[in-house]
Design a protein around this motif. Sequence first.
Motif, PDB file in Angstrom:
ATOM      1  N   UNK A  68       6.005  -6.341 -13.959  1.00  0.00           N
ATOM      2  CA  UNK A  68       4.923  -5.311 -14.291  1.00  0.00           C
ATOM      3  C   UNK A  68       4.712  -4.581 -12.936  1.00  0.00           C
ATOM      4  N   UNK A  69       4.360  -5.305 -11.911  1.00  0.00           N
ATOM      5  CA  UNK A  69       3.865  -4.761 -10.627  1.00  0.00           C
ATOM      6  C   UNK A  69       5.245  -3.903  -9.920  1.00  0.00           C
ATOM      7  N   UNK A  70       6.310  -4.316 -10.074  1.00  0.00           N
ATOM      8  CA  UNK A  70       7.482  -3.728  -9.731  1.00  0.00           C
ATOM      9  C   UNK A  70       7.532  -2.219 -10.308  1.00  0.00           C
ATOM     10  N   UNK A  71       7.392  -2.376 -11.844  1.00  0.00           N
ATOM     11  CA  UNK A  71       7.221  -0.916 -12.560  1.00  0.00           C
ATOM     12  C   UNK A  71       6.343  -0.254 -11.916  1.00  0.00           C
TER      13      UNK A  71
ATOM     14  N   UNK B 171       5.881  10.503  -6.101  1.00  0.00           N
ATOM     15  CA  UNK B 171       5.730  11.075  -4.628  1.00  0.00           C
ATOM     16  C   UNK B 171       4.913  10.169  -3.653  1.00  0.00           C
ATOM     17  N   UNK B 172       4.569   9.006  -3.961  1.00  0.00           N
ATOM     18  CA  UNK B 172       3.662   8.132  -3.085  1.00  0.00           C
ATOM     19  C   UNK B 172       4.694   7.656  -2.330  1.00  0.00           C
ATOM     20  N   UNK B 173       4.388   7.138  -0.849  1.00  0.00           N
ATOM     21  CA  UNK B 173       5.211   6.688   0.269  1.00  0.00           C
ATOM     22  C   UNK B 173       4.702   5.241   0.639  1.00  0.00           C
ATOM     23  N   UNK B 174       5.324   4.272   0.463  1.00  0.00           N
ATOM     24  CA  UNK B 174       4.943   3.138   1.171  1.00  0.00           C
ATOM     25  C   UNK B 174       4.458   3.249   2.517  1.00  0.00           C
ATOM     26  N   UNK B 175       3.324   2.481   2.842  1.00  0.00           N
ATOM     27  CA  UNK B 175       2.618   2.670   4.079  1.00  0.00           C
ATOM     28  C   UNK B 175       3.198   1.294   4.865  1.00  0.00           C
TER      29      UNK B 175
ATOM     30  N   UNK C  90      -3.200   0.644  -3.885  1.00  0.00           N
ATOM     31  CA  UNK C  90      -2.654  -0.860  -3.628  1.00  0.00           C
ATOM     32  C   UNK C  90      -1.889  -1.473  -4.723  1.00  0.00           C
ATOM     33  N   UNK C  91      -0.669  -2.074  -4.616  1.00  0.00           N
ATOM     34  CA  UNK C  91       0.058  -2.610  -5.733  1.00  0.00           C
ATOM     35  C   UNK C  91       0.142  -4.147  -5.215  1.00  0.00           C
TER      36      UNK C  91
ATOM     37  N   UNK D   1       0.862  -1.205   0.028  1.00  0.00           N
ATOM     38  CA  UNK D   1      -0.011   0.018  -0.032  1.00  0.00           C
ATOM     39  C   UNK D   1       0.857   1.286   0.106  1.00  0.00           C
ATOM     40  N   UNK D   2       0.490   2.248  -0.920  1.00  0.00           N
ATOM     41  CA  UNK D   2       1.115   3.274  -0.852  1.00  0.00           C
ATOM     42  C   UNK D   2       0.209   4.505  -0.619  1.00  0.00           C
TER      43      UNK D   2
END
Length: 99
Positions: free
Chosen positions: A82-85, A94-98, A17-18, A6-7
């Motif tokens: 893909x998900x890593x990209x 600018x998103x930060x991992x929660x 969510x990624x 989650x970012x």
Amino acid sequence: MGKRIYLHYPGKDETVAVATGFSWGAFLLGFVWALSKRMWFAAFIMLSVNIMFFFTDIWGSVGDLIGLVLSILFGIACGVYGNLWHLRTLEKRGYVVVR
């Protein structure tokens, strides 16, 4: 199915969510999947590579087979990464991992 990361975008009440693991969307849809995630550069690269593989049929039946194999391998690589990209693209925005 893999876990999700989650970012959060600071200053806004927006969380994304990624998924982790293999991305079936990237594998099956390629650049269309990247466009839906607003990953413009990745979509451009995926489309360019697919067009390049499309034009390998100029070389005849051997080119068709080579193009098919390379296209499948490229699709698998897009699915694996893909998900890593997507995660890296969101972090650059600018998103930060929660935690």
